[in-house]
Design a protein around this motif. Sequence first.
Motif, mmCIF file in Angstrom:
data_model
loop_
_atom_site.group_PDB
_atom_site.id
_atom_site.type_symbol
_atom_site.label_atom_id
_atom_site.label_comp_id
_atom_site.label_asym_id
_atom_site.label_seq_id
_atom_site.Cartn_x
_atom_site.Cartn_y
_atom_site.Cartn_z
ATOM 1 N N LEU A 45 -9.635 4.981 -1.660
ATOM 2 C CA LEU A 45 -8.983 3.815 -1.058
ATOM 3 C C LEU A 45 -8.354 4.178 0.281
ATOM 4 O O LEU A 45 -8.474 3.429 1.260
ATOM 5 C CB LEU A 45 -7.914 3.267 -2.013
ATOM 6 C CG LEU A 45 -7.152 2.053 -1.490
ATOM 7 C CD1 LEU A 45 -8.077 0.844 -1.402
ATOM 8 C CD2 LEU A 45 -5.954 1.735 -2.373
ATOM 9 N N MET A 49 -9.499 2.273 3.574
ATOM 10 C CA MET A 49 -8.507 1.342 4.114
ATOM 11 C C MET A 49 -7.376 2.061 4.842
ATOM 12 O O MET A 49 -6.326 1.474 5.104
ATOM 13 C CB MET A 49 -7.915 0.491 2.980
ATOM 14 C CG MET A 49 -8.934 -0.378 2.266
ATOM 15 S SD MET A 49 -8.155 -1.408 0.993
ATOM 16 C CE MET A 49 -6.973 -2.345 1.955
ATOM 17 N N PRO A 95 -2.968 -2.992 -3.163
ATOM 18 C CA PRO A 95 -4.341 -2.488 -3.379
ATOM 19 C C PRO A 95 -4.377 -1.110 -4.035
ATOM 20 O O PRO A 95 -5.207 -0.848 -4.907
ATOM 21 C CB PRO A 95 -4.924 -2.440 -1.960
ATOM 22 C CG PRO A 95 -4.115 -3.412 -1.178
ATOM 23 C CD PRO A 95 -2.740 -3.331 -1.748
ATOM 24 N N LEU A 98 -3.549 -1.464 -7.744
ATOM 25 C CA LEU A 98 -4.665 -2.053 -8.489
ATOM 26 C C LEU A 98 -5.769 -1.027 -8.721
ATOM 27 O O LEU A 98 -6.323 -0.925 -9.823
ATOM 28 C CB LEU A 98 -5.219 -3.265 -7.733
ATOM 29 C CG LEU A 98 -4.328 -4.516 -7.713
ATOM 30 C CD1 LEU A 98 -4.959 -5.605 -6.853
ATOM 31 C CD2 LEU A 98 -4.089 -5.021 -9.128
ATOM 32 N N VAL A 99 -6.105 -0.286 -7.676
ATOM 33 C CA VAL A 99 -7.157 0.726 -7.803
ATOM 34 C C VAL A 99 -6.764 1.798 -8.815
ATOM 35 O O VAL A 99 -7.576 2.223 -9.649
ATOM 36 C CB VAL A 99 -7.454 1.367 -6.423
ATOM 37 C CG1 VAL A 99 -8.306 2.621 -6.578
ATOM 38 C CG2 VAL A 99 -8.155 0.369 -5.524
#
Length: 376
Positions: A45, A49, A95, A98-99
């Motif tokens: 991630l 990102m 994010p 969640l990941v």
Amino acid sequence: MAEETDQEKDLPASEQKIRKAREEGNLPRSRELGGGVVLLAGVGLLYTMGGELVSQSEKLMRQGLVLDRAQAFDTKHMGLKWVSMLQESLFILVPLFLVVVVAAIVSNIAVGGFNWSTKPLEPKLSKLNPIKGLKNIFSVNGLAELVKAILKTVVLGGVGYLLLMQDLGEFTQLSAMPLEHGMAETARITIKDALILAIAFLLIVSIDVPYQLWRYYKGLRMNLEELKRESKESEGDPHLKGKIKSMQREAARRRMMASVPNADVIVTNPTHYSVALKYDKDGKGAPRVVAKGIGPLALKIREVARDNKVPLVEAPPLARALYSNVELEQEIPGALYTAVAKLLAYVYALAEGKGHMVEVPGEADIPKGMDPGPAA
């Protein structure tokens, strides 16, 4: 002795026992796999990102560090600003959260699969038994966990130390960089080091996952008594009966093959038969057949014998007669005493380098009707 062997848990767990274990919440799990997957997911991630996260973090940091005079002396406005910054911080981290949650769930079911059971939540007084707890600590599994913890500390600690020494110069230069460049460089170093640590962690995972699977299925192994009891409980299931018989045959075959290295001689014919004989030299009883087989099993017996330097003697009539007339762990019948005595005399002479002086038993040494003849 045979009864003791039957009690050894050398049979793989049946489907019924595995299913019952799952119903009780007993599944193979690897905590190291969970940690490794979560770490890799987080690094992934950050890599995909990272630019956006750095940009948002930089913006947030500028907002927190820049205050005009009115805001600095307005406590109400200051509180609202900190609440707003906290919300934005959580939004940036959503994010990642969640990941990590998805990765934790996936890694948890990757080894043992998905299972729903409330039985592990039921209170059990046995879990509070200090003696049982001490036994678990000093068990083989406790030792394995200790070795794994030491290995994890050495590997991750060593890699982390090397990375720190390598990046120390870059870290000292961050304070001299503009905020934008400094945060981008920090993100780059963090992602690189985290990726290397994740790869190092995979070494621990590659050891732990096979070990946890082996330990789980070893703990569910059964003996013949358990199989018989399970068979009675499932009397009407022909598929299960057939599987139990197959497992029993496999267990008997393993025990038979384990006797081959201790045999005195393997009697063979060129292609089909192999019979292993064992003779107790204390004179108690006649030689016994400890292993026998035809076709592929005969070849396997010869292979094990060669690996353990057990003599192989080609005597086709005697091999066929022994295979056809003597069951496993039975003594040879009196009618074959002469032929087997010749065979053993040949083996002992062979060990002394005088094999050429002794004849191998032939067709004339086998009583009529005991040799079924060459296989077609």
